[in-house]
Design an enzyme around this catalytic site. Structure first.
Site, short mmCIF file in Angstrom:
data_model
loop_
_atom_site.label_atom_id
_atom_site.label_comp_id
_atom_site.label_asym_id
_atom_site.label_seq_id
_atom_site.Cartn_x
_atom_site.Cartn_y
_atom_site.Cartn_z
N GLY A 13 1.30 -8.68 -5.44
CA GLY A 13 2.46 -7.91 -5.84
C GLY A 13 2.22 -6.80 -6.86
O GLY A 13 3.17 -6.36 -7.51
N HIS A 105 -0.38 1.79 4.06
CA HIS A 105 -1.59 1.25 4.68
C HIS A 105 -2.80 1.78 3.91
O HIS A 105 -2.85 2.97 3.57
CB HIS A 105 -1.67 1.69 6.15
CG HIS A 105 -2.81 1.07 6.87
ND1 HIS A 105 -2.80 -0.25 7.27
CD2 HIS A 105 -4.02 1.57 7.23
CE1 HIS A 105 -3.95 -0.53 7.86
NE2 HIS A 105 -4.70 0.57 7.85
N ASP A 146 1.27 -0.27 12.33
CA ASP A 146 0.68 0.97 11.83
C ASP A 146 0.80 2.17 12.77
O ASP A 146 -0.04 3.06 12.74
CB ASP A 146 -0.81 0.74 11.48
CG ASP A 146 -0.98 -0.34 10.43
OD1 ASP A 146 -0.13 -0.43 9.52
OD2 ASP A 146 -1.98 -1.08 10.49
N GLU A 175 -2.50 4.29 -4.27
CA GLU A 175 -1.26 3.57 -3.97
C GLU A 175 -0.33 3.61 -5.18
O GLU A 175 0.86 3.94 -5.06
CB GLU A 175 -1.56 2.12 -3.60
CG GLU A 175 -2.25 1.96 -2.27
CD GLU A 175 -2.70 0.54 -2.00
OE1 GLU A 175 -3.06 0.27 -0.84
OE2 GLU A 175 -2.70 -0.31 -2.92
#
Length: 189
Positions: A13, A105, A146, A175
Site C-alpha cells: 500500500g 502498471h 493492461d 509512481e
C-alpha cells in the site's frame, strides 16, 4: 462538490498511502474508501492510520461484484483507483464506472503487460530482455489485463548493470511522483 475516490489494493500500500496523503487537504478530491481482497494486506493498516475507512471482500463477492457496488454507492464513490491490485475487474463494476477506473502498471505498455505481469516479475523481464528503458503506464481499465486506453507514461533509464531491484526503485519513484497528479488531472477535467 468533492469527488470521492476508492482505492483497490492487494499489497503493502505504499502507492495508496502516497495518494491518500496527496489528497488529504484537497478541497475537491478525497480518498473515501480503501478495499482489498486480502484481510492481512498492510495497505489496510496504512489507510486506517490515515483515517480512511477500509473494507475486505471475498473472492465470491468480487466475482459477482454486486455487494462491492453497493458498498461503493454507499460511500458515494465517483472514481476508482487500482494501486497494486491484481484481480481483473468484474463486468458489473466496469459498466457502473465506465472510464472511471484507472490502474498503474510498472512498465511501458504495451510491453510487459498482461495476466501474470506485475511487480517484480515485470522488472525481472525488463532486465532479462536487456531493455534500455522502463517506466510507468497509467491507463483506464477494460475487460482485459493492461489493455485499456493509456492516459500517461513516464520513462526511466535502465542501465546495463541495473538489477531488477534497482529498476523497481526507479519505477516506484515515478509512481509516487506522477500517479496522484494524473488522478487529479483526470478527475478535474
Amino acid at each position: 462538490m468533492k469527488k470521492n475516490i476508492a482505492i483497490f489494493a492487494s499489497g503493502s500500500g505504499t502507492n495508496a498511502e502516497n495518494i491518500i496523503r496527496y489528497f488529504k487537504e484537497n478541497d475537491l478530491v478525497r480518498v473515501s474508501l480503501v478495499l482489498s481482497n486480502k484481510s492481512d494486506a498492510p495497505v489496510l493498516i496504512r489507510a486506517q492510520g490515515l483515517q480512511v475507512p477500509v473494507a475486505v471482500f471475498s473472492k465470491d463477492a468480487w466475482q459477482t461484484g454486486k455487494d462491492i457496488l453497493t458498498l461503493l454507492r454507499h460511500h458515494q464513490i465517483d472514481f476508482i483507483v487500482l494501486a497494486g491490485f491484481l484481480l481483473r475487474v468484474p463486468e458489473v463494476l466496469l459498466h457502473a464506472y465506465p472510464n472511471k477506473i484507472i490502474n498503474i502498471h510498472p512498465a511501458l505498455l504495451p510491453n510487459y503487460g498482461g495476466k501474470g505481469m506485475y511487480g517484480d516479475r515485470v522488472h525481472e523481464a525488463v532486465v532479462a530482455a536487456g531493455e534500455k528503458q522502463s517506466g510507468i503506464t497509467i491507463h483506464y481499465i477494460n475487460e482485459h489485463y493492461d489493455e485499456g486506453s493509456i492516459i500517461f507514461q513516464a520513462q526511466c533509464e535502465v542501465l546495463p548493470q541495473d538489477s531488477p531491484t534497482e529498476v523497481a526503485q526507479k519505477v516506484h519513484a515515478l509512481e509516487y511522483k506522477y500517479y496522484p497528479h494524473v488522478i487529479e488531472e483526470v478527475l478535474l477535467r
